[in-house]
Write a protein that holds these residues in place. Structure first.
Motif, short mmCIF file in Angstrom:
data_model
loop_
_atom_site.label_atom_id
_atom_site.label_comp_id
_atom_site.label_asym_id
_atom_site.label_seq_id
_atom_site.Cartn_x
_atom_site.Cartn_y
_atom_site.Cartn_z
N VAL A 16 -12.43 48.07 36.87
CA VAL A 16 -11.66 46.84 36.80
C VAL A 16 -12.62 45.66 36.70
CG1 VAL A 16 -9.98 45.38 37.98
CG2 VAL A 16 -9.82 47.86 38.20
N LEU A 17 -12.40 44.83 35.69
CA LEU A 17 -13.19 43.62 35.49
C LEU A 17 -12.28 42.43 35.75
CD1 LEU A 17 -15.65 41.98 34.40
CD2 LEU A 17 -14.64 42.24 32.13
N GLN A 18 -12.70 41.54 36.65
CA GLN A 18 -11.96 40.31 36.91
C GLN A 18 -12.80 39.13 36.45
OE1 GLN A 18 -11.03 40.31 41.10
NE2 GLN A 18 -9.16 41.47 40.75
N GLU A 86 -8.61 46.44 32.90
CA GLU A 86 -8.66 47.75 33.54
C GLU A 86 -9.04 48.78 32.49
OE1 GLU A 86 -4.79 48.32 35.19
OE2 GLU A 86 -5.14 46.91 36.82
N LEU A 87 -10.11 49.50 32.75
CA LEU A 87 -10.57 50.55 31.85
C LEU A 87 -10.35 51.90 32.53
CD1 LEU A 87 -13.93 49.01 30.58
CD2 LEU A 87 -11.73 49.08 29.40
N GLY A 88 -9.30 52.57 32.14
CA GLY A 88 -9.02 53.90 32.67
C GLY A 88 -9.61 54.95 31.75
N ALA A 102 2.52 32.01 33.64
CA ALA A 102 2.81 32.99 32.60
C ALA A 102 1.75 34.09 32.61
CB ALA A 102 2.84 32.31 31.23
N VAL A 103 2.19 35.30 32.31
CA VAL A 103 1.29 36.45 32.27
C VAL A 103 1.32 37.04 30.86
CG1 VAL A 103 0.80 38.74 33.20
CG2 VAL A 103 1.66 36.95 34.71
N GLN A 104 0.13 37.23 30.28
CA GLN A 104 0.02 37.85 28.97
C GLN A 104 -0.60 39.23 29.17
OE1 GLN A 104 -2.35 34.55 27.46
NE2 GLN A 104 -0.80 34.23 25.87
N ASP A 105 -0.12 40.21 28.39
CA ASP A 105 -0.51 41.59 28.60
C ASP A 105 -0.89 42.25 27.27
OD1 ASP A 105 -0.93 43.92 29.97
OD2 ASP A 105 1.20 44.41 30.23
N TRP A 106 -1.90 43.10 27.31
CA TRP A 106 -2.33 43.85 26.13
C TRP A 106 -2.83 45.20 26.62
CZ3 TRP A 106 -7.32 45.67 25.20
CH2 TRP A 106 -7.57 46.18 23.93
N SER A 107 -2.51 46.25 25.89
CA SER A 107 -3.04 47.57 26.23
C SER A 107 -3.29 48.36 24.95
CB SER A 107 -2.08 48.33 27.15
OG SER A 107 -0.86 48.57 26.50
N CYS A 108 -4.21 49.31 25.06
CA CYS A 108 -4.60 50.10 23.90
C CYS A 108 -5.24 51.39 24.38
CB CYS A 108 -5.60 49.30 23.06
SG CYS A 108 -6.22 50.17 21.61
N ASN A 109 -5.16 52.41 23.55
CA ASN A 109 -5.89 53.64 23.82
C ASN A 109 -7.38 53.30 23.82
OD1 ASN A 109 -7.36 56.09 23.50
ND2 ASN A 109 -5.49 57.07 22.74
N ARG A 110 -8.07 53.71 24.85
CA ARG A 110 -9.48 53.32 25.02
C ARG A 110 -10.35 53.80 23.85
NH1 ARG A 110 -12.93 54.02 30.56
NH2 ARG A 110 -14.91 53.34 29.71
N ARG A 158 -19.53 49.80 28.64
CA ARG A 158 -18.53 50.43 29.50
C ARG A 158 -17.35 51.01 28.72
NH1 ARG A 158 -18.52 48.90 35.44
NH2 ARG A 158 -20.50 47.84 35.70
N ILE A 159 -16.97 50.41 27.61
CA ILE A 159 -15.85 50.97 26.83
C ILE A 159 -16.27 52.28 26.18
CG2 ILE A 159 -14.55 50.59 24.71
CD1 ILE A 159 -13.61 48.08 25.78
#
Length: 161
Positions: A16-18, A86-88, A102-110, A158-159
């Motif tokens: 997790v990167l903050q 978050e890198l799972g 407001a919350v913006q969200d993005w996700s992708c297959n690593r 890290r990715i």
């Protein structure tokens, strides 16, 4: 640096990167700065105590202190940004909490996530973006130039690992 990596040690490791903007003036110092400004502005007014000139200058000097207070308060409010990456093992997920809630969200297959640095042409030099799932999102645009360069190398490493 205004970012921090955390690693969870559960069954599925999660990195997790903050990221947050640098706050050079903490809230307590904000109050002392305003008080100091008011005192320093009031010192030249001492010779005018009891004269009509004081009442002519006082509204403008009060307006200057109130303007300083408003500008610093507005800046502190606008800097309440938090980005969480978050890198799972299978997925990369970015969540951005904006100052107004407001919350913006993005996700992708690593596997398909790519990190890109745009040295020129972005809103800031060395602009970092994450690309995947048909979208390109920015990360850490509020960081300094050196911090963005360091973040790019850490993210790339890290990715892929």
């Amino acid at each position: 640096m205004p970012y921090q990596w955390n690693t969870t040690s559960s069954t599925e490791p999660l990195q997790v990167l903050q990221l947050w903007p640098h706050q050079s003036l903490p809230p307590k110092a904000h109050k002392w700065f305003i008080l100091g400004t008011a005192v320093l502005i009031a010192l030249p007014l001492l010779p005018f105590l009891g004269t009509v000139v004081l009442w002519g200058l006082l509204p403008f000097l009060t307006l200057a202190v109130l303007g300083m207070w408003y500008a610093l308060d507005r800046n502190r409010h606008d800097q309440r940004i938090l980005e969480i990456l978050e890198l799972g093992p299978q997925e990369a997920r970015l969540e951005r909490h904006n100052p107004h809630g407001a919350v913006q969200d993005w996700s992708c297959n690593r596997y398909w996530t790519t990190v890109e640095m745009h040295e020129q042409g972005g809103p800031v030099p060395y602009y970092i973006t994450l690309r995947g799932n048909g979208r390109e999102v920015e990360i850490g645009a509020f960081l300094s130039e050196d911090e963005r360069k360091a973040l790019y190398h850490e993210l790339s490493h890290r990715i892929r690992s």
